[in-house]
Scaffold this active site. Structure first.
Site, PDB file in Angstrom:
ATOM      1  N   GLY A 170       1.373   1.469   2.763  1.00  0.00           N
ATOM      2  CA  GLY A 170       0.469   0.449   2.243  1.00  0.00           C
ATOM      3  C   GLY A 170       1.237  -0.823   1.946  1.00  0.00           C
ATOM      4  N   GLU A 171       0.771  -1.570   0.968  1.00  0.00           N
ATOM      5  CA  GLU A 171       1.405  -2.828   0.535  1.00  0.00           C
ATOM      6  C   GLU A 171       1.312  -3.933   1.571  1.00  0.00           C
ATOM      7  OE1 GLU A 171       5.502  -2.187  -0.547  1.00  0.00           O
ATOM      8  OE2 GLU A 171       5.046  -0.533  -1.923  1.00  0.00           O
TER       9      GLU A 171
END
Length: 336
Positions: A303-304
């Site tokens: 993610g991120e």
């Protein structure tokens, strides 16, 4: 800037009014690609990506000079059901890590020459548990969409959006299940690392949430089953479309957020490509539903915005070849 909408109806209208790619620039870019010093198709998908980018930027010889990465963070009431291997306070702790430059996305953004912005959305007040009530009321989802809309730098020329939010793979799975049917088990994955019992629990939670709230359009689904960070990503992607800024989608959660726009307005993601396919099991199926072929497949599941940001340099390379290579005529090379 201040968002140009205060209701979901007004946001839907903006989606309907969003511009398309510049047809003249697209044609000129295709013509240029056919004249470059290489056999036709020799650069594979890089050629397709460069022409796509040129069409959205309105020039046959574009460059990527100011990419922007935005990470949105939110907390989810559905974590009360025990769907995550990590506690909700990790969201705020990771936001601090982003702000201090210590996360993977900080390093990847630097490597891509991208500006990184981080927005935390009311972390002290999680959304409602969507198995008992809509995750957000209309005012709440509109506020989150507006945060994303306002976060986009109008001078940027490429956008990646990412997220942080304990519990948000459950939210994303519920959105995918609501939009594309199938079994709940088709859409849930291990997220932060839940065991088999946790995986079965996530499927039940997703099934219960969709049974309670299913049936609305993409934006209604976002309101009922999403999170503030998912809505903010959707708002940013929509704003990029209004500005003809191309978007690189990240992983499963980002793609689920984006899917609500496509469900609300077919074609709403024409300005977006998939940066990668993640190791979260349902991401490949979700990309297939949206007709998006991933640029990278590296087994990532962080993610991120990490996978999307990693793909920035691939797109930069595609555009650099397209705009910087000589044509056969310029190079004095015979064109067969």
């Amino acid at each position: 800037m201040t968002a140009e909408f205060s209701t979901l109806a007004e946001f839907r209208a903006l989606l309907a009014e969003a511009p398309g790619a510049d047809a003249r620039a697209l044609g000129e870019a295709e013509d240029r690609n056919a004249q470059l010093t290489k056999p036709p198709g020799a650069l594979g998908r890089l050629e397709e990506m460069a022409v796509w980018y040129a069409g959205w930027r309105g020039t046959a010889r574009p460059e990527i000079a100011a990419p922007q990465v935005i990470v949105f963070a939110g907390n989810h009431g559905v974590t009360a059901q025990g769907v995550s291997a990590f506690p909700a306070e990790v969201t705020e702790q990771m936001v601090l890590n982003f702000q201090h430059g210590g996360a993977a996305i900080n390093q990847l953004s630097k490597a891509a020459g991208a500006r990184l912005d981080v927005h935390a959305l009311s972390l002290e007040t999680p959304t409602a548990d969507f198995t008992t009530a809509p995750a957000m009321d209309e005012a709440g989802v509109v506020a989150a969409l507006a945060t994303g809309w306002a976060a986009v730098d109008e001078t940027s020329d490429l956008l990646v959006v990412g997220e942080m939010g304990i519990g948000n793979t459950t939210s994303a799975a519920a959105i995918a299940h609501a939009l594309f049917s199938g079994a709940a088990e088709d859409w849930v994955g291990r997220g932060t690392g839940v065991d088999d019992a946790g995986l079965a629990l996530k499927a039940r939670v997703v099934r219960d949430g969709v049974a309670l709230h299913g049936g609305g359009d993409g934006l209604a689904t976002l309101q009922a089953l999403g999170g503030r960070e998912l809505a903010a990503m959707a708002g940013a992607i929509a704003r990029a479309r209004a500005l003809r800024i191309p978007v690189i989608l990240d992983g499963f959660i980002c793609t689920a957020a984006a899917a609500t726009l496509e469900a609300a307005r077919p074609g709403a993601l024409d300005h977006a490509i998939a940066g990668h396919v993640s190791a979260e099991g349902a991401h490949a199926a979700l990309l297939e539903k949206l007709g998006k072929a991933p640029v990278l497949s590296l087994g990532m599941r962080l993610g991120e915005g990490s996978g999307g940001t990693l793909a920035i340099n691939i797109l930069k390379s595609a555009v650099a070849c397209h705009s910087g290579m000589a044509t056969f005529a310029e190079a004095g090379v015979s064109d067969a």
